[in-house]
Design a protein around this motif. Structure first.
Motif, PDB file in Angstrom:
ATOM      1  N   ASP A 112      -7.586  33.835 -36.323  1.00 56.73           N
ATOM      2  CA  ASP A 112      -7.597  33.749 -37.796  1.00 56.73           C
ATOM      3  C   ASP A 112      -6.403  32.997 -38.367  1.00 56.73           C
ATOM      4  O   ASP A 112      -6.498  32.379 -39.421  1.00 56.73           O
ATOM      5  CB  ASP A 112      -7.638  35.160 -38.405  1.00 56.73           C
ATOM      6  CG  ASP A 112      -8.966  35.844 -38.122  1.00 56.73           C
ATOM      7  OD1 ASP A 112      -9.936  35.121 -37.822  1.00 56.73           O
ATOM      8  OD2 ASP A 112      -9.032  37.084 -38.163  1.00 56.73           O
ATOM      9  N   HIS A 113      -5.263  33.087 -37.687  1.00 56.54           N
ATOM     10  CA  HIS A 113      -4.040  32.540 -38.304  1.00 56.54           C
ATOM     11  C   HIS A 113      -3.477  31.310 -37.596  1.00 56.54           C
ATOM     12  O   HIS A 113      -2.992  30.387 -38.247  1.00 56.54           O
ATOM     13  CB  HIS A 113      -2.963  33.635 -38.364  1.00 56.54           C
ATOM     14  CG  HIS A 113      -3.374  34.798 -39.209  1.00 56.54           C
ATOM     15  ND1 HIS A 113      -3.314  34.781 -40.581  1.00 56.54           N
ATOM     16  CD2 HIS A 113      -3.901  35.997 -38.865  1.00 56.54           C
ATOM     17  CE1 HIS A 113      -3.770  35.929 -41.054  1.00 56.54           C
ATOM     18  NE2 HIS A 113      -4.142  36.679 -40.029  1.00 56.54           N
ATOM     19  N   VAL A 114      -3.539  31.308 -36.265  1.00 62.81           N
ATOM     20  CA  VAL A 114      -2.949  30.174 -35.536  1.00 62.81           C
ATOM     21  C   VAL A 114      -3.922  28.997 -35.469  1.00 62.81           C
ATOM     22  O   VAL A 114      -3.567  27.859 -35.781  1.00 62.81           O
ATOM     23  CB  VAL A 114      -2.531  30.601 -34.107  1.00 62.81           C
ATOM     24  CG1 VAL A 114      -1.988  29.399 -33.324  1.00 62.81           C
ATOM     25  CG2 VAL A 114      -1.487  31.709 -34.176  1.00 62.81           C
ATOM     26  N   GLU A 115      -5.158  29.277 -35.085  1.00 62.20           N
ATOM     27  CA  GLU A 115      -6.147  28.214 -34.842  1.00 62.20           C
ATOM     28  C   GLU A 115      -6.309  27.256 -36.042  1.00 62.20           C
ATOM     29  O   GLU A 115      -6.255  26.035 -35.871  1.00 62.20           O
ATOM     30  CB  GLU A 115      -7.480  28.848 -34.431  1.00 62.20           C
ATOM     31  CG  GLU A 115      -8.629  27.884 -34.196  1.00 62.20           C
ATOM     32  CD  GLU A 115      -8.441  26.960 -32.993  1.00 62.20           C
ATOM     33  OE1 GLU A 115      -9.104  25.905 -32.963  1.00 62.20           O
ATOM     34  OE2 GLU A 115      -7.632  27.288 -32.109  1.00 62.20           O
ATOM     35  N   THR A 137       3.081  42.000 -34.160  1.00 63.27           N
ATOM     36  CA  THR A 137       1.659  42.046 -33.799  1.00 63.27           C
ATOM     37  C   THR A 137       1.439  41.297 -32.497  1.00 63.27           C
ATOM     38  O   THR A 137       2.127  40.310 -32.235  1.00 63.27           O
ATOM     39  CB  THR A 137       0.818  41.344 -34.899  1.00 63.27           C
ATOM     40  OG1 THR A 137       1.287  41.774 -36.174  1.00 63.27           O
ATOM     41  CG2 THR A 137      -0.665  41.669 -34.774  1.00 63.27           C
ATOM     42  N   LEU A 159      -3.604  37.469 -33.500  1.00 65.37           N
ATOM     43  CA  LEU A 159      -3.362  36.562 -34.637  1.00 65.37           C
ATOM     44  C   LEU A 159      -3.999  35.197 -34.416  1.00 65.37           C
ATOM     45  O   LEU A 159      -4.161  34.418 -35.342  1.00 65.37           O
ATOM     46  CB  LEU A 159      -1.844  36.342 -34.816  1.00 65.37           C
ATOM     47  CG  LEU A 159      -0.999  37.521 -35.293  1.00 65.37           C
ATOM     48  CD1 LEU A 159       0.477  37.167 -35.211  1.00 65.37           C
ATOM     49  CD2 LEU A 159      -1.366  37.895 -36.730  1.00 65.37           C
ATOM     50  N   TYR A 160      -4.336  34.900 -33.155  1.00 68.66           N
ATOM     51  CA  TYR A 160      -4.670  33.523 -32.784  1.00 68.66           C
ATOM     52  C   TYR A 160      -5.845  32.953 -33.579  1.00 68.66           C
ATOM     53  O   TYR A 160      -5.716  31.929 -34.240  1.00 68.66           O
ATOM     54  CB  TYR A 160      -4.948  33.430 -31.282  1.00 68.66           C
ATOM     55  CG  TYR A 160      -5.027  32.007 -30.796  1.00 68.66           C
ATOM     56  CD1 TYR A 160      -3.870  31.324 -30.415  1.00 68.66           C
ATOM     57  CD2 TYR A 160      -6.234  31.316 -30.762  1.00 68.66           C
ATOM     58  CE1 TYR A 160      -3.919  30.000 -30.001  1.00 68.66           C
ATOM     59  CE2 TYR A 160      -6.285  29.990 -30.346  1.00 68.66           C
ATOM     60  CZ  TYR A 160      -5.126  29.341 -29.972  1.00 68.66           C
ATOM     61  OH  TYR A 160      -5.179  28.036 -29.580  1.00 68.66           O
ATOM     62  N   GLU A 209       4.994  38.092 -38.428  1.00 71.25           N
ATOM     63  CA  GLU A 209       3.784  38.691 -37.840  1.00 71.25           C
ATOM     64  C   GLU A 209       3.872  38.702 -36.318  1.00 71.25           C
ATOM     65  O   GLU A 209       3.461  39.660 -35.661  1.00 71.25           O
ATOM     66  CB  GLU A 209       2.533  37.910 -38.272  1.00 71.25           C
ATOM     67  CG  GLU A 209       2.203  38.008 -39.750  1.00 71.25           C
ATOM     68  CD  GLU A 209       2.887  36.926 -40.591  1.00 71.25           C
ATOM     69  OE1 GLU A 209       3.957  36.415 -40.168  1.00 71.25           O
ATOM     70  OE2 GLU A 209       2.356  36.603 -41.677  1.00 71.25           O
ATOM     71  N   SER A 265       6.154  29.738 -39.276  1.00 73.22           N
ATOM     72  CA  SER A 265       5.527  30.273 -40.499  1.00 73.22           C
ATOM     73  C   SER A 265       4.916  31.658 -40.253  1.00 73.22           C
ATOM     74  O   SER A 265       4.628  32.393 -41.195  1.00 73.22           O
ATOM     75  CB  SER A 265       4.452  29.299 -41.015  1.00 73.22           C
ATOM     76  OG  SER A 265       3.382  29.237 -40.089  1.00 73.22           O
ATOM     77  N   LEU A 266       4.720  32.019 -38.971  1.00 72.83           N
ATOM     78  CA  LEU A 266       4.134  33.330 -38.633  1.00 72.83           C
ATOM     79  C   LEU A 266       5.140  34.237 -37.919  1.00 72.83           C
ATOM     80  O   LEU A 266       4.757  35.218 -37.293  1.00 72.83           O
ATOM     81  CB  LEU A 266       2.915  33.125 -37.713  1.00 72.83           C
ATOM     82  CG  LEU A 266       1.700  32.416 -38.308  1.00 72.83           C
ATOM     83  CD1 LEU A 266       0.735  32.000 -37.204  1.00 72.83           C
ATOM     84  CD2 LEU A 266       0.997  33.315 -39.325  1.00 72.83           C
ATOM     85  N   VAL A 268       3.989  25.889 -37.278  1.00 77.03           N
ATOM     86  CA  VAL A 268       2.990  26.942 -37.060  1.00 77.03           C
ATOM     87  C   VAL A 268       3.656  28.260 -36.674  1.00 77.03           C
ATOM     88  O   VAL A 268       3.504  29.276 -37.333  1.00 77.03           O
ATOM     89  CB  VAL A 268       1.971  26.510 -35.977  1.00 77.03           C
ATOM     90  CG1 VAL A 268       0.933  27.616 -35.742  1.00 77.03           C
ATOM     91  CG2 VAL A 268       1.270  25.212 -36.390  1.00 77.03           C
ATOM     92  N   ARG A 287      -4.208  26.543 -38.506  1.00 80.24           N
ATOM     93  CA  ARG A 287      -2.981  25.747 -38.647  1.00 80.24           C
ATOM     94  C   ARG A 287      -2.857  24.741 -37.505  1.00 80.24           C
ATOM     95  O   ARG A 287      -2.404  23.625 -37.681  1.00 80.24           O
ATOM     96  CB  ARG A 287      -1.742  26.662 -38.631  1.00 80.24           C
ATOM     97  CG  ARG A 287      -1.544  27.518 -39.871  1.00 80.24           C
ATOM     98  CD  ARG A 287      -0.332  28.419 -39.627  1.00 80.24           C
ATOM     99  NE  ARG A 287       0.135  29.131 -40.797  1.00 80.24           N
ATOM    100  CZ  ARG A 287      -0.346  30.305 -41.199  1.00 80.24           C
ATOM    101  NH1 ARG A 287      -1.342  30.885 -40.536  1.00 80.24           N
ATOM    102  NH2 ARG A 287       0.153  30.914 -42.265  1.00 80.24           N
TER     103      ARG A 287
END
Length: 490
Positions: A339-342, A331, A336-337, A327, A323-324, A320, A344
């Motif tokens: 939309d992008h972390v949760e 950022t 980011l949490y 970003e 891969s980010l 996780v 995954r």
């Protein structure tokens, strides 16, 4: 503070304390990966017993010996002893073991691997004194260290200490239950989520405090480029002494995290040649409990292994966070949490949850009279029509009796479709010639379904009609008092 009590490790504590007061002189080895709690254990269990504790540093054996003498002088109150009086480890041990002649003495040599090497090899010098030791009161010497293979081989058949070790244990990470004891959360869903992110390493878990929500802790500790847990996880390879070509190990872990799970695929993505050197490195990572090789259930012995990251914290970091990483550098992680972390994270927890259910089975087995499992596994592949199939739990009880099941980390209760799909999958594999799948459909088999969000009434009604024994578990079962009295299964 929730950390100050010693969690789990009750067996190790009781056995070491008993050994420390048993007549005679005894040698013990305690080892395990860094941050697993060895030092905390060995510095907090002796109570009133006279204890000399020495923590070696990553310097030269000669520097450590001088440092040892300084600590020794402080312990005995005799600062007249110099390096000239005690020119070798043999002299030091002879002098040390004379102390407290009428009461038990405990000597702990922590990070023992740093004392190895040099002309005056500590192992043979210890043996020379040990084999001629005459002492009335009990003596316990504990050799502890985090170089897993070095410490594990100290009592090997070719080693100086062979035949002299009375007790040897490897400390492993906590399972989900003991990890939860270090967490400030009540909600079982939070406990599993935190275990999936922080794993079972006490040092990582100690960063969870009641002052922050779980979401805030994940952001500040694991996502932020300055996060303490992120730093510890990302340098886990560097912290292991004796590994050369650190970059190779990092590449192997990264390849596995990206779904390259066979030796060929790992070699291909990492750019490392396929051969003995790669196999040795994989074996080293398995020894450290960082990766695990698996085969489909009942595969032939020579079937290729598929490798997975075994440590939940490492898997979260590689799968996780990594891969980010671009970003996260530029950022605010909090933005980011959602939309992008949760999204995954939920997928990641699904995989960890399967392992948690396996641990829970072993914990609940005695209290709930569950059939003992001889061999655990799963199955992932194609049926005879080349259609993909996955079965979360495939386990053999005794003889030909099977336990199989499905594990769902979902937001809503599971319905009868999950039950039907599982039986249909078993039938397809039975038709494809898999004997274990046929046995899993027999009336003496067990079906196990675990759902994080519960089980609906239609599922319960259908399960009641099944010929097989059906076990239905929710998160409440995994954290029920029945699970409390089991050993650490991490």
């Amino acid at each position: 503070h929730h950390l100050m009590t010693l969690i789990d490790r009750t067996t190790e504590t009781a056995e070491l304390r008993e050994l420390a007061t048993r007549p005679g002189h005894h040698l013990a080895i305690l080892y395990g990966r860094r941050r697993i709690g060895k030092t905390y254990l060995l510095s907090s269990i002796w109570g009133e017993l006279a204890t000399f504790y020495y923590l070696a540093s990553d310097t030269t054996p000669a520097f450590n010996r001088r440092d040892f003498l300084r600590e020794f002088a402080a312990f005995t109150g005799d600062d007249t002893l110099t390096a000239d009086d005690l020119p070798s480890w043999r002299f030091i041990f002879r002098e040390l073991f004379r102390h407290h002649p009428d009461e038990p003495l405990v000597v702990v040599l922590d990070e023992f691997q740093y004392l190895l090497g040099g002309e005056d090899d500590i192992r043979s010098q210890l043996v020379a004194v040990w084999d001629r030791l005459e002492r009335e009161a009990p003596l316990l010497v504990v050799l502890s260290g985090s170089a897993v293979s070095t410490m594990g081989e100290l009592d090997g058949s070719q080693a100086a200490l062979y035949g002299r070790i009375d007790w040897k244990r490897r400390l492993r990470p906590f399972d989900y239950w003991y990890a939860a004891q270090m967490m400030p959360y009540e909600d079982p869903r939070d406990l599993i989520t935190a275990y999936a992110v922080f794993g079972g390493t006490p040092e990582y878990l100690s960063n969870l405090t009641g002052e922050s929500s779980l979401r805030e802790s994940v952001i500040t500790e694991c996502l932020s480029p300055r996060g303490r847990v992120r730093h510890l996880v990302e340098t886990v390879i560097e912290q292991e002494r004796g590994l050369r070509n650190i970059g190779d190990y990092r590449s192997i872990l990264a390849a596995i995290a990206r779904g390259r799970t066979t030796l060929n695929e790992i070699a291909d993505l990492s750019g490392l040649p396929l051969g003995t050197s790669l196999r040795r490195k994989i074996q080293k990572l398995e020894e450290l409990d960082l990766i695990q090789g698996r085969q489909n259930f009942d595969s032939p012995k020579n079937a290729p292994h598929r490798y997975h990251l075994a440590d939940p914290a490492l898997r979260f970091n590689q799968g996780v966070v990594h891969s980010l990483r671009n970003e996260l550098e530029t950022t605010d992680p909090a933005t980011l949490y959602d939309d992008h972390v949760e999204p995954r994270l939920q997928t990641h927890i699904g995989h960890v949850f399967e392992e948690v259910v396996r641990q829970a089975y072993l914990r609940l087995a005695q209290a709930r009279s569950l059939p003992p499992i001889r061999r655990w596994g799963s199955w992932d592949g194609l049926d005879r029509d080349k259609r993909p199939l996955e079965i979360d739990i495939v386990a053999r009880q005794t003889g030909k009796i099977m336990t199989t099941g499905a594990i769902k980390w979902s937001r809503r209760p599971i319905g009868p479709a999950v039950f039907r799909d599982h039986l249909r999958a078993l039938q397809r594999l039975a038709d494809s010639g898999y004997a274990w799948a046929r046995q899993a459909l027999d009336s003496d088999a067990t079906l196990l379904f675990a759902s994080a969000a519960g089980i609906d009434d239609a599922f319960l009604a259908l399960a009641a009609t099944a010929e097989q024994q059906v076990l239905l578990w929710t998160l409440e079962d995994l954290f029920s008092p029945d699970a409390a009295d089991a050993p650490n299964l991490g």
